[in-house]
Scaffold this active site. Structure first.
Site, mmCIF file in Angstrom:
data_model
loop_
_atom_site.group_PDB
_atom_site.id
_atom_site.type_symbol
_atom_site.label_atom_id
_atom_site.label_comp_id
_atom_site.label_asym_id
_atom_site.label_seq_id
_atom_site.Cartn_x
_atom_site.Cartn_y
_atom_site.Cartn_z
ATOM 1 N N TYR A 1 0.832 -1.197 0.000
ATOM 2 C CA TYR A 1 0.000 0.000 0.000
ATOM 3 C C TYR A 1 0.877 1.262 0.000
ATOM 4 O O TYR A 1 1.866 1.339 0.713
ATOM 5 C CB TYR A 1 -0.932 0.009 1.197
ATOM 6 C CG TYR A 1 -2.083 -0.975 1.122
ATOM 7 C CD1 TYR A 1 -2.318 -1.743 -0.016
ATOM 8 C CD2 TYR A 1 -2.952 -1.140 2.191
ATOM 9 C CE1 TYR A 1 -3.377 -2.634 -0.079
ATOM 10 C CE2 TYR A 1 -4.012 -2.033 2.142
ATOM 11 C CZ TYR A 1 -4.223 -2.778 1.004
ATOM 12 O OH TYR A 1 -5.274 -3.665 0.958
ATOM 13 N N PRO B 1 -15.890 -2.008 -0.279
ATOM 14 C CA PRO B 1 -17.337 -2.166 -0.099
ATOM 15 C C PRO B 1 -18.167 -1.068 -0.762
ATOM 16 O O PRO B 1 -19.373 -1.240 -0.937
ATOM 17 C CB PRO B 1 -17.499 -2.136 1.424
ATOM 18 C CG PRO B 1 -16.303 -1.392 1.922
ATOM 19 C CD PRO B 1 -15.191 -1.758 0.996
ATOM 20 N N ALA C 1 -17.324 -0.109 -3.812
ATOM 21 C CA ALA C 1 -16.984 -0.322 -5.232
ATOM 22 C C ALA C 1 -16.109 0.811 -5.764
ATOM 23 O O ALA C 1 -16.321 1.324 -6.868
ATOM 24 C CB ALA C 1 -18.246 -0.470 -6.074
ATOM 25 N N GLY D 1 -15.983 3.811 -4.871
ATOM 26 C CA GLY D 1 -16.718 5.069 -4.979
ATOM 27 C C GLY D 1 -17.788 5.065 -6.052
ATOM 28 O O GLY D 1 -18.568 6.020 -6.167
ATOM 29 N N PHE E 1 -21.422 5.897 -5.402
ATOM 30 C CA PHE E 1 -21.823 7.302 -5.319
ATOM 31 C C PHE E 1 -21.860 7.982 -6.687
ATOM 32 O O PHE E 1 -22.736 8.809 -6.951
ATOM 33 C CB PHE E 1 -20.847 8.093 -4.437
ATOM 34 C CG PHE E 1 -20.703 7.571 -3.041
ATOM 35 C CD1 PHE E 1 -21.704 7.768 -2.105
ATOM 36 C CD2 PHE E 1 -19.556 6.897 -2.652
ATOM 37 C CE1 PHE E 1 -21.563 7.303 -0.811
ATOM 38 C CE2 PHE E 1 -19.404 6.430 -1.367
ATOM 39 C CZ PHE E 1 -20.412 6.623 -0.432
ATOM 40 N N THR E 2 -20.907 7.649 -7.539
ATOM 41 C CA THR E 2 -20.690 8.433 -8.759
ATOM 42 C C THR E 2 -21.049 7.735 -10.061
ATOM 43 O O THR E 2 -21.140 8.386 -11.104
ATOM 44 C CB THR E 2 -19.210 8.863 -8.849
ATOM 45 O OG1 THR E 2 -18.382 7.679 -8.914
ATOM 46 C CG2 THR E 2 -18.803 9.679 -7.626
#
Length: 300
Positions: free
Chosen positions: A53, A211, A213, A215, A218-219
């Site tokens: 990461y 969880p 996806a 973002g 939302f978009t």
């Protein structure tokens, strides 16, 4: 905070805080310490990260924050992963992007993670992705050495299919306690490819990455996303809930398989939204209405 037991030595939160985007939060080590304590005050003490990461930098950044507060590490459950390598500024020795599941690499990665966190043990180490070239005997030997030395207390995998999970399990004297896989209202493969059935048969709980996806919940503007979004919001009206992320998390936590979603946000309000999902329990009919909206067809 609701908690679940994955083994005799591992208890984890139902909602887990993820560090995938930690470097994007642009926090100083003092700010990260304060934020970590805020998250802990909400009841979340399980942290999910991985060696790769942030281009192999998130572990060390978190470790620098932990060093500012003596005794903080012992209050946390730390999950990290290893097995993916790629060339970057922090790993110039790698020439290609590939998977390394060798005994040597697993042990070296775990020991580097210990150094990064400034700790002498990891609560849970996951093999990040299965290599087609994996020798399960080598992985098992790495587990044995890390466990016997007290450096790693529990082991699991991420992104494994059922066959690979069972194959590695058959070689390891230490049980695999979880499989971290992608699950969201827009990504339901685990309910169709047997992954959830496989884990529930074994009495194991999946960790769910992405969880929201990425973002898209939302978009996204596809018909699938719109249908899922509208279905979630319609269910929310019954519970007086309008926050889309809370409803998406509730969809996951309402499933009887005790999914453990990872909320990877650097904003405390997003963490709160995820936690509030535990106060909502979708009925079977409500859950299936989201499922149908996502797969784009009625049940047979």
């Amino acid at each position: 905070m609701e908690k679940v037991r994955l083994s005799d030595t591992l208890i984890m939160d139902r909602i887990i805080h993820g560090h995938w985007r930690l470097m994007d939060w642009k926090m100083t080590k003092e700010e990260l310490l304060h934020f970590t304590e805020e998250v802990m005050d909400l009841g979340i003490t399980t942290v999910d990260t991985a060696d790769i990461y942030g281009g192999f930098s998130c572990e060390e950044a978190f470790g620098e924050a932990l060093k500012l507060k003596k005794g903080l590490r012992e209050k946390l459950t730390i999950v990290t992963k290893c097995g993916i390598v790629f060339p970057c500024e922090n790993r110039p020795q790698y020439e290609t992007h590939h998977y390394d599941n060798s005994r040597k690499h697993i042990i070296q990665s775990a020991e580097r993670s210990l150094k990064n966190f400034g700790t002498d043990y990891l609560d849970l180490l996951l093999i990040h992705r299965p290599s087609p070239f994996m020798d399960p005997a080598e992985v098992s030997e790495a587990f044995r050495q890390l466990y016997d030395s007290g450096k790693v207390r529990n082991f699991g995998v991420s992104n494994y299919d059922n066959t690979k999970f069972d194959m590695l399990s058959s070689y390891s004297e230490y049980p695999l306690v979880t499989n971290q896989v992608e699950i969201s209202p827009l990504q339901l493969d685990v309910f169709q490819d047997g992954t959830m059935d496989h884990l529930m048969t074994r009495g194991l709980y999946p960790m769910a990455w992405s969880p929201m996806a990425g973002g898209e919940i939302f978009t996204g503007d596809s018909e699938k996303v719109k249908n899922v979004r509208n279905t979630l919001l319609a269910i929310g009206e019954k519970y007086g809930e309008t926050r889309l992320d809370t409803l998406a998390f509730a969809f996951l936590t309402s499933h009887p398989g005790k999914i453990l979603p990872i909320v990877g946000s650097g904003k405390i309000e997003r963490i709160k939204n995820a936690m509030d999902a535990l106060q909502i329990k979708f009925t079977q009919e409500e859950w299936l209405s989201v499922y149908k909206a996502s797969i784009g067809k009625n049940l047979p």
